[in-house]
Enzyme design. Structure first.
Site, PDB file in Angstrom:
ATOM      1  N   GLY A 100       0.633  -0.696 -11.794  1.00  0.00           N
ATOM      2  CA  GLY A 100      -0.439  -1.898 -11.940  1.00  0.00           C
ATOM      3  C   GLY A 100      -1.558  -1.312 -12.714  1.00  0.00           C
ATOM      4  N   GLY A 116      -6.893  -5.302 -14.092  1.00  0.00           N
ATOM      5  CA  GLY A 116      -7.782  -5.621 -12.949  1.00  0.00           C
ATOM      6  C   GLY A 116      -8.540  -4.176 -12.492  1.00  0.00           C
ATOM      7  N   LEU A 117      -8.234  -4.044 -11.228  1.00  0.00           N
ATOM      8  CA  LEU A 117      -8.751  -2.778 -10.639  1.00  0.00           C
ATOM      9  C   LEU A 117      -8.151  -1.668 -10.872  1.00  0.00           C
ATOM     10  CD1 LEU A 117      -9.499  -4.314  -6.950  1.00  0.00           C
ATOM     11  CD2 LEU A 117     -11.144  -4.168  -8.977  1.00  0.00           C
ATOM     12  N   ARG A 154       5.105  -4.338 -15.154  1.00  0.00           N
ATOM     13  CA  ARG A 154       6.207  -4.814 -15.938  1.00  0.00           C
ATOM     14  C   ARG A 154       5.957  -5.168 -17.500  1.00  0.00           C
ATOM     15  NH1 ARG A 154       5.841  -9.976 -11.867  1.00  0.00           N
ATOM     16  NH2 ARG A 154       3.762  -9.512 -12.587  1.00  0.00           N
ATOM     17  N   SER A 164       9.490 -20.922  -0.413  1.00  0.00           N
ATOM     18  CA  SER A 164      10.941 -20.599  -0.346  1.00  0.00           C
ATOM     19  C   SER A 164      10.955 -19.256   0.144  1.00  0.00           C
ATOM     20  CB  SER A 164      11.622 -20.809  -1.845  1.00  0.00           C
ATOM     21  OG  SER A 164      11.067 -19.778  -2.606  1.00  0.00           O
ATOM     22  N   TYR A 178      -7.276  -7.727   5.222  1.00  0.00           N
ATOM     23  CA  TYR A 178      -6.562  -8.671   6.348  1.00  0.00           C
ATOM     24  C   TYR A 178      -5.178  -7.976   6.541  1.00  0.00           C
ATOM     25  CZ  TYR A 178      -4.674 -10.808   1.788  1.00  0.00           C
ATOM     26  OH  TYR A 178      -3.952 -10.919   0.516  1.00  0.00           O
ATOM     27  N   LYS A 229       0.788  -5.840   3.258  1.00  0.00           N
ATOM     28  CA  LYS A 229      -0.147  -5.073   3.227  1.00  0.00           C
ATOM     29  C   LYS A 229      -0.187  -4.351   4.605  1.00  0.00           C
ATOM     30  CE  LYS A 229      -2.183  -5.614  -0.853  1.00  0.00           C
ATOM     31  NZ  LYS A 229      -2.269  -4.649  -2.127  1.00  0.00           N
ATOM     32  N   PRO A 237     -10.315  -3.124  -0.294  1.00  0.00           N
ATOM     33  CA  PRO A 237     -11.329  -3.660  -0.933  1.00  0.00           C
ATOM     34  C   PRO A 237     -11.708  -5.295  -0.402  1.00  0.00           C
ATOM     35  CG  PRO A 237      -9.586  -3.097  -2.375  1.00  0.00           C
ATOM     36  CD  PRO A 237      -9.079  -3.116  -0.877  1.00  0.00           C
ATOM     37  N   ARG A 296      -5.132 -16.565  -9.087  1.00  0.00           N
ATOM     38  CA  ARG A 296      -4.181 -17.071  -8.223  1.00  0.00           C
ATOM     39  C   ARG A 296      -4.630 -17.247  -6.556  1.00  0.00           C
ATOM     40  NH1 ARG A 296      -1.976 -13.022 -11.329  1.00  0.00           N
ATOM     41  NH2 ARG A 296       0.027 -13.479 -12.338  1.00  0.00           N
TER      42      ARG A 296
END
Ligand code: HXC
Ligand code: NAP
Length: 293
Positions: A22, A26-27, A47, A113, A156, A171, A197, A208
């Site tokens: 990734g 972003g980060l 991807r 779903s 979390y 996570k 973080p 999102r």
């Protein structure tokens, strides 16, 4: 205090070859930029190859470092193995794996779903497992030691959180994997640590988790005792330290960087900060008067 300053000395990561999942946004992109500035060479993978190629070209131009874009969906073990083969061919030995790729969105769990739940588990938990297992087995087989895995989790991971249940579940698994392998694979010279973080604005997360006018309705800075969100360089400083040799004795740790956000939610009486200063004399009197009765 300039919390946006760059922390490590020049060349702190010289000679390190790093894979960042990734890494094209972003980060992941911010951490990759700093790794390159510190002398590392980096494979960025996700991807979307076009996005990765653009990011890699810009980062090379900006930093003068070597950044290799490789397409890979971390959900699929064969793709991870192929990506690692290409990474080795491009950079030689890989010293660091940064498991940063993730998927997430807010939703009441009963609306999900089975495939929606699986999608998040597959990217976050299975993706981290795929990269860790494939590269870890390679390192062990080739007797390559002095290796480091850094996993990006969330606060979390240990508190759980409503409305992002697949992400919290995944996570938590990544955190358990971090601590378990920190012990099991220490004998091979492989260290494992994690970063949790708090809110660090990125397009991927904000679109999102705070879609539409939720961004205005829920100002995440207000949940943080330090009253601000994180700056990407602060996270990059911590990540660079954790993948560098300076953190050689750190193993199995999760470091929270959230301005105190999760503890504010946890402490039973933290809400009392809403009590105005001038009320405390009266409250103290009321409490002391109870002692006599
Ligand atoms: C309910 C949803 C949904 C939504 C997707 N689905 N979005 N269900 N509410 N908002 C369902 C789909 O209907 C489908 O199920 C299944 O999920 C898979 O969706 P696809 O779109 O086919 O999946 P895919 O193309 O693989 O995309 C994965 C994704 C997407 C996770 C859904 O958002 C993505 O690409 N995310 C990557 C980046 C990302 O999420 N970054 C944020 C990380 S933030 P059905 O049954 O219909 O087939 C983060 C920070 C946490 O982790 C802490 C912040 C403080
Ligand atoms: P982001 O930009 O959306 O990053 C997620 C990255 O994961 C993207 O580059 C995406 O690239 C990649 N990815 C998603 N699915 C993938 C797959 N199947 N295979 C390979 N790559 C995939 O969001 P971010 O905020 O920077 O998040 C980075 C990390 O920080 C995540 O682990 C997230 O959980 C964690 N985090 C963020 C915050 C925050 O406030 N931002 C807080 C806590 C934790 P492609 O779409 O090109 O595949």
């Amino acid at each position: 205090m300039d919390f946006k300053a760059k922390m490590l000395r020049d060349d702190a990561l010289k000679g390190k070859n790093i894979v960042v999942t990734g890494g094209g946004s972003g980060l992941g992109l911010s951490m990759t930029r700093y790794f390159l500035e510190l002398g590392a060479s980096v494979v960025i993978t996700s991807r979307n190859l076009e996005k990765l190629q653009k990011a890699a070209a810009e980062l090379e131009e900006e930093t003068g470092g070597k950044c290799v874009p490789l397409q890979c969906d971390v959900r699929h073990y064969e793709e991870v193995e192929k990506m690692l083969e290409q990474a080795h061919a491009s950079l030689g030995e890989i010293h660091v794996l940064l498991n940063n790729a993730a998927g997430n969105f807010i939703s009441p769990t009963e609306r999900l779903s089975s495939n929606a739940f699986d999608t998040i588990i597959d990217i976050v938990l299975k993706g981290t497992k795929n990269c860790t297992l494939a590269l870890g087995k390679y390192w062990i087989d080739k007797k390559q030691s002095e290796r480091t895995v850094l996993n990006i989790v969330t606060t979390y991971a240990w508190t759980g959180s409503a409305y992002v249940v697949p992400s919290a579940t995944a996570k938590a698994g990544v955190l358990a994997m971090t601590r378990s392998l920190a012990v099991e694979w220490a004998k091979y010279g492989i260290r494992f640590n994690a970063i949790a973080p708090g809110p660090f604005p990125t397009k991927g997360a904000w679109d999102r988790l705070l879609p539409g006018d939720l961004k205005e309705k829920f100002d995440l800075a207000k949940k943080v005792p330090l009253k601000r969100v994180g700056d990407h360089q602060e996270l990059a400083n911590l990540a660079a330290y954790l993948v560098s040799d300076f953190s050689h004795y750190l193993n199995g740790e999760v470091i929270t960087i959230d301005g105190g956000e999760w503890l504010k939610g946890a402490g039973q009486f933290n809400l009392l900060e809403m009590v105005p200063e001038e009320m405390w004399d009266m409250l103290e009197m009321m409490i002391k008067s109870k002692k006599q009765s």
